[in-house]
Design an enzyme around this catalytic site. Structure first.
Site, PDB file in Angstrom:
ATOM      1  N   ASN A 174     -33.381  37.446   1.543  1.00  0.00           N
ATOM      2  CA  ASN A 174     -33.697  36.798   0.399  1.00  0.00           C
ATOM      3  C   ASN A 174     -33.068  37.909  -0.643  1.00  0.00           C
ATOM      4  OD1 ASN A 174     -34.324  35.406  -1.782  1.00  0.00           O
ATOM      5  ND2 ASN A 174     -36.838  35.945  -0.981  1.00  0.00           N
ATOM      6  N   LYS A 214     -32.757  36.958  -4.390  1.00  0.00           N
ATOM      7  CA  LYS A 214     -34.034  36.424  -5.389  1.00  0.00           C
ATOM      8  C   LYS A 214     -32.762  36.431  -6.478  1.00  0.00           C
ATOM      9  CE  LYS A 214     -37.868  39.313  -3.447  1.00  0.00           C
ATOM     10  NZ  LYS A 214     -39.108  39.515  -2.933  1.00  0.00           N
ATOM     11  N   HIS A 265     -43.338  31.281  -1.931  1.00  0.00           N
ATOM     12  CA  HIS A 265     -42.958  32.354  -2.044  1.00  0.00           C
ATOM     13  C   HIS A 265     -44.010  32.453  -3.518  1.00  0.00           C
ATOM     14  CE1 HIS A 265     -41.195  36.571  -3.331  1.00  0.00           C
ATOM     15  NE2 HIS A 265     -40.783  36.842  -1.641  1.00  0.00           N
ATOM     16  N   GLU A 271     -43.060  35.103  -5.736  1.00  0.00           N
ATOM     17  CA  GLU A 271     -42.250  35.681  -6.804  1.00  0.00           C
ATOM     18  C   GLU A 271     -43.286  33.745  -7.658  1.00  0.00           C
ATOM     19  OE1 GLU A 271     -39.356  37.440  -5.309  1.00  0.00           O
ATOM     20  OE2 GLU A 271     -40.699  39.098  -5.066  1.00  0.00           O
ATOM     21  N   GLU A 287     -46.031  36.739   4.163  1.00  0.00           N
ATOM     22  CA  GLU A 287     -45.754  38.404   2.711  1.00  0.00           C
ATOM     23  C   GLU A 287     -46.348  38.689   2.164  1.00  0.00           C
ATOM     24  OE1 GLU A 287     -40.783  37.925   2.288  1.00  0.00           O
ATOM     25  OE2 GLU A 287     -42.267  36.296   0.627  1.00  0.00           O
ATOM     26  N   GLY A 323     -41.611  44.496  -2.127  1.00  0.00           N
ATOM     27  CA  GLY A 323     -40.924  45.342  -2.669  1.00  0.00           C
ATOM     28  C   GLY A 323     -41.473  46.715  -3.286  1.00  0.00           C
ATOM     29  N   SER A 342     -41.703  45.155   2.814  1.00  0.00           N
ATOM     30  CA  SER A 342     -40.309  46.631   2.433  1.00  0.00           C
ATOM     31  C   SER A 342     -40.602  46.648   3.931  1.00  0.00           C
ATOM     32  CB  SER A 342     -41.928  47.421   2.430  1.00  0.00           C
ATOM     33  OG  SER A 342     -41.811  47.011   0.746  1.00  0.00           O
TER      34      SER A 342
END
Ligand code: 13P
Length: 253
Positions: A9, A11, A95, A97, A167, A173, A212
């Protein structure tokens, strides 16, 4: 054994030059690999360029987003029909985000799920808890709530051949993945929940982990019974890193 699915991904990263070189490299290395499925999710404007490199081989295109409409006056959006038109196989939805920065709620994600299935694109449905939910032991319940909304709206049959990506938001991250026992427990319970509706689907569904993942932890994670692949952000951006991750997974097969 299920064929593991590894998705990069990207992003909001990369450009035409970087992504072209990256995918050429990936293609040269894994073009003939049969026991692992690899997909790349670049920013949407690069999908069509990358398609020309990978052709119809076993490295697949994945979109990072899709609109809930098929066409019409929706400025700035991309439809599932358009993604299908250029050969996209997977689409990431739900997701964290997008749930957080774009305020996408359960109902909205359910509509995206529906339109993808209608257009024969495989949803990669991301689920996961925030740190507060993790600390208060609500990881499993949060994921199940995110899944059950879609089952209630559309029915379990829509889950045939889809992908779920667990996730945990607090692991994304940060450089610190969730521990393998925790991930295995969540994955196992997701599968168990789906089994209540359909045993066959629960056994065949791919459940990825994301947050991660890196060269050092990927093998350990992959040895967990219910981890069937990975959705990788930062560690997928550098080609040698990503190749090493895939190689490490292959060594476990
Ligand atoms: P990182 O691998 O950078 O933690 O990102 C995970 C992720 O959000 C993939 O969708």
């Amino acid at each position: 054994m299920k064929i593991p699915l590894i998705v990069a991904n990207w992003k909001l990263n990369g450009n035409e030059n970087i992504l072209t070189k990256y995918v050429k490299n990936l293609y040269n290395k894994f073009n003939n690999v049969k026991n692992i499925n690899i997909a790349i999710a670049p920013p949407i404007i690069y999908l069509n360029i990358l398609k020309k490199i990978i052709g119809k081989k076993n490295i697949f295109l994945c979109s990072q987003n899709v609109d809930i409409h098929e066409n019409g006056s929706f400025t700035g959006e991309i439809s599932a029909k358009m993604l299908k038109d250029i050969g996209v196989k997977y689409s990431i939805i739900g997701h964290s985000e997008r749930r957080n920065f774009h305020k996408e709620n359960y109902e909205y994600i359910s509509k995206k799920f529906n339109i993808l299935i209608k257009n024969n694109i495989t949803p990669i449905l991301c689920v996961g808890e925030n740190i507060k939910e993790y600390i208060s032991n609500k990881s499993i319940q949060t994921c199940i709530n995110q899944i059950s909304c879609i089952i209630n709206n559309l029915g379990i049959k829509f889950f045939k051949n889809i992908v779920i990506a667990y996730e945990p938001i607090w692991a994304i991250g940060t450089g610190h993945a969730a521990n393998k026992e925790h991930i295995q427990k969540v994955h196992k319970n997701i599968r168990k929940y789906i089994k209540k509706y359909d045993k066959k689907i629960s056994e065949s569904i791919i459940i990825q982990y994301g947050g991660s993942v890196n060269i050092d932890n990927v093998k350990d994670l992959f040895f967990q019974k219910d981890i069937n692949g990975f959705l990788i952000g930062k560690s997928s951006l550098e080609i040698n890193n990503f190749i090493s991750i895939i190689n490490n997974i292959q060594e476990c097969l």
